[in-house]
Write a protein that holds these residues in place. Structure first.
Motif, PDB file in Angstrom:
ATOM      1  N   LEU A 151     -10.576 -47.104 102.451  1.00 17.84           N
ATOM      2  CA  LEU A 151      -9.646 -47.820 103.326  1.00 17.84           C
ATOM      3  C   LEU A 151     -10.221 -49.144 103.834  1.00 17.84           C
ATOM      4  N   LEU A 152     -11.521 -49.344 103.678  1.00 18.37           N
ATOM      5  CA  LEU A 152     -12.115 -50.631 104.061  1.00 18.37           C
ATOM      6  C   LEU A 152     -11.606 -51.765 103.184  1.00 18.37           C
ATOM      7  N   LEU A 153     -10.992 -51.430 102.060  1.00 11.74           N
ATOM      8  CA  LEU A 153     -10.395 -52.459 101.204  1.00 11.74           C
ATOM      9  C   LEU A 153      -9.248 -53.184 101.904  1.00 11.74           C
ATOM     10  N   LEU A 154      -8.765 -52.621 103.023  1.00 15.18           N
ATOM     11  CA  LEU A 154      -7.692 -53.270 103.779  1.00 15.18           C
ATOM     12  C   LEU A 154      -8.205 -54.421 104.653  1.00 15.18           C
ATOM     13  N   LEU A 155      -9.524 -54.568 104.783  1.00 15.65           N
ATOM     14  CA  LEU A 155     -10.075 -55.590 105.675  1.00 15.65           C
ATOM     15  C   LEU A 155      -9.595 -57.005 105.332  1.00 15.65           C
ATOM     16  N   PRO A 156      -9.572 -57.422 104.045  1.00 14.92           N
ATOM     17  CA  PRO A 156      -9.128 -58.800 103.749  1.00 14.92           C
ATOM     18  C   PRO A 156      -7.612 -58.996 103.753  1.00 14.92           C
ATOM     19  N   LEU A 157      -6.854 -57.964 104.123  1.00 17.19           N
ATOM     20  CA  LEU A 157      -5.397 -58.082 104.077  1.00 17.19           C
ATOM     21  C   LEU A 157      -4.866 -59.229 104.943  1.00 17.19           C
ATOM     22  N   PRO A 158      -5.352 -59.453 106.180  1.00 16.53           N
ATOM     23  CA  PRO A 158      -4.845 -60.583 106.975  1.00 16.53           C
ATOM     24  C   PRO A 158      -5.109 -61.942 106.312  1.00 16.53           C
ATOM     25  N   TRP A 159      -6.299 -62.083 105.694  1.00 12.05           N
ATOM     26  CA  TRP A 159      -6.600 -63.363 105.033  1.00 12.05           C
ATOM     27  C   TRP A 159      -5.674 -63.580 103.847  1.00 12.05           C
ATOM     28  N   LEU A 160      -5.396 -62.490 103.072  1.00 10.15           N
ATOM     29  CA  LEU A 160      -4.487 -62.618 101.938  1.00 10.15           C
ATOM     30  C   LEU A 160      -3.085 -62.991 102.403  1.00 10.15           C
ATOM     31  N   ALA A 161      -2.660 -62.404 103.541  1.00  6.11           N
ATOM     32  CA  ALA A 161      -1.335 -62.739 104.073  1.00  6.11           C
ATOM     33  C   ALA A 161      -1.284 -64.195 104.526  1.00  6.11           C
ATOM     34  N   TRP A 162      -2.362 -64.674 105.195  1.00 10.39           N
ATOM     35  CA  TRP A 162      -2.399 -66.079 105.644  1.00 10.39           C
ATOM     36  C   TRP A 162      -2.460 -67.039 104.467  1.00 10.39           C
TER      37      TRP A 162
ATOM     38  N   LEU B 176      -8.738 -60.913 114.299  1.00 12.68           N
ATOM     39  CA  LEU B 176      -9.554 -60.420 113.177  1.00 12.68           C
ATOM     40  C   LEU B 176     -10.456 -59.264 113.613  1.00 12.68           C
ATOM     41  N   LEU B 177     -11.036 -59.374 114.805  1.00 11.53           N
ATOM     42  CA  LEU B 177     -11.911 -58.314 115.295  1.00 11.53           C
ATOM     43  C   LEU B 177     -11.127 -57.027 115.547  1.00 11.53           C
ATOM     44  N   VAL B 178      -9.953 -57.160 116.175  1.00 17.65           N
ATOM     45  CA  VAL B 178      -9.122 -55.982 116.433  1.00 17.65           C
ATOM     46  C   VAL B 178      -8.697 -55.328 115.115  1.00 17.65           C
ATOM     47  N   TRP B 179      -8.323 -56.151 114.146  1.00 16.84           N
ATOM     48  CA  TRP B 179      -7.922 -55.612 112.834  1.00 16.84           C
ATOM     49  C   TRP B 179      -9.089 -54.850 112.184  1.00 16.84           C
TER      50      TRP B 179
END
Length: 333
Positions: A9-20, A65-68
């Motif tokens: 599930l750590l693969l979800l970490l870059p999800l916000p950057w991909l969305a931006w 980013l920290l909260v995510w």
């Protein structure tokens, strides 16, 4: 030691950057008056339109980013792994079937001091030592005479088993001998057990005279169920009637089930018989290991919610005040 139960599930970490990076900017449509001289007017009043989005607020961006990251860490389920707890479990169940018919009162055995004792007393003394040596085996006890009766179910409580054996007396189950019924009752009790190895040790000084099922048929049933029967004959084969031990029947029972037939004529040979049975059924246990886990997901989850709440409390206490610049060109103090 700590670990993640769902590290993927750590693969979800870059999800916000991909969305931006790949999603278009969000633009809110509002009613407005469009004028061709907007740029000149904003220059005249000395104000510049703010950029859309939160790109200008780096503190909020870092907080998001920290909260995510903390939320992703929480759903990956961090756990603290304790030291393994090991437990030994028996792999063999032993059922003891002992004859307490009237013929067991014959005093043809001697104790350690040389005194004459009856057969049952000698058997009790030897079996007590056998029970003490089988610490990790589940043992059960059946007493039989004219009928067969369960004295103790399969148990690891050997102290209680020894007391129940010690309390047994000659003639409690009737004067006759029911070997077939004792085997049948043993099979019924062993059926409830879950261990792969099941052994019956049958001791008698007579021949079957009162069973509802013949010993031969009971032995074939035991062989079909995978129960091994070791037989011990302690009576006098030259006696007559009820007191005559049927050695050939005991030998046939053992051969049918893959067991061993043993003969005990006195207390010393009886000791040797149970020592031999110790070797035939060696001590065996299986070790079960379990590592307890303590959930730690609440730590990053609590940190994320606390940071989020703290930020909004600060924002509510110190609201953002836009810079006021006078239209007449007077600089702020």
């Amino acid at each position: 030691m700590w670990q993640l139960d769902y590290p993927w599930l750590l693969l979800l970490l870059p999800l916000p950057w991909l969305a931006w990076r790949y999603l278009p900017d969000y633009r809110e449509a509002r009613s407005a008056v469009r004028v061709p001289f907007f740029t000149g007017m904003s220059r005249a009043v000395g104000q510049k339109p703010a950029a859309s989005g939160s790109q200008g607020n780096r503190a909020q961006l870092m907080l998001n980013l920290l909260v995510w990251s903390l939320l992703v860490l929480a759903i990956a389920r961090p756990v603290w792994v304790e030291k393994p707890i090991e437990r030994q479990q028996p792999v063999r169940d032993l059922m003891l079937a002992i004859d307490i018919s009237q013929s067991m009162q014959t005093e043809d055995f001697t104790d350690a001091s040389g005194q004459k004792i009856d057969r049952l007393t000698a058997v009790k003394q030897v079996v007590q030592g056998f029970i003490q040596r089988r610490k990790d085996d589940r043992l059960g006890l059946i007493l039989f005479g004219s009928g067969a009766y369960p004295q103790a179910p399969l148990t690891l409580d050997h102290a209680s088993l020894a007391l129940l054996l010690d309390d047994s007396g000659i003639g409690m189950a009737g004067p006759n001998t029911a070997i077939g019924d004792a085997i049948g009752l043993s099979l019924k009790l062993l059926d409830a057990a879950h261990e792969q190895e099941k052994v019956l040790i049958l001791l008698t000084d007579g021949n079957d005279t009162s069973s509802a099922i013949t010993p031969e048929h009971a032995a074939s049933m035991a062989a079909a169920k995978g129960v091994v029967i070791h037989t011990i004959g302690i009576g006098d084969p030259s006696a007559s009637g009820e007191a005559k031990v049927n050695l050939s029947a005991l030998q046939q029972i053992a051969e049918t089930t893959g067991g061993r037939y043993l003969r005990a004529e006195n207390r010393d040979t009886l000791d040797q018989v149970y020592a031999t049975l110790d070797q035939l059924t060696p001590h065996q246990v299986k070790t079960l290991s379990h590592q307890p886990k303590r959930d730690l997901f609440w730590l990053p989850l609590t940190a994320a919610l606390s940071l989020f709440a703290l930020y909004h409390l600060i924002a509510a206490a110190w609201p953002h005040r836009p810079r006021r610049e006078a239209a007449d060109g007077v600089q702020p103090q």
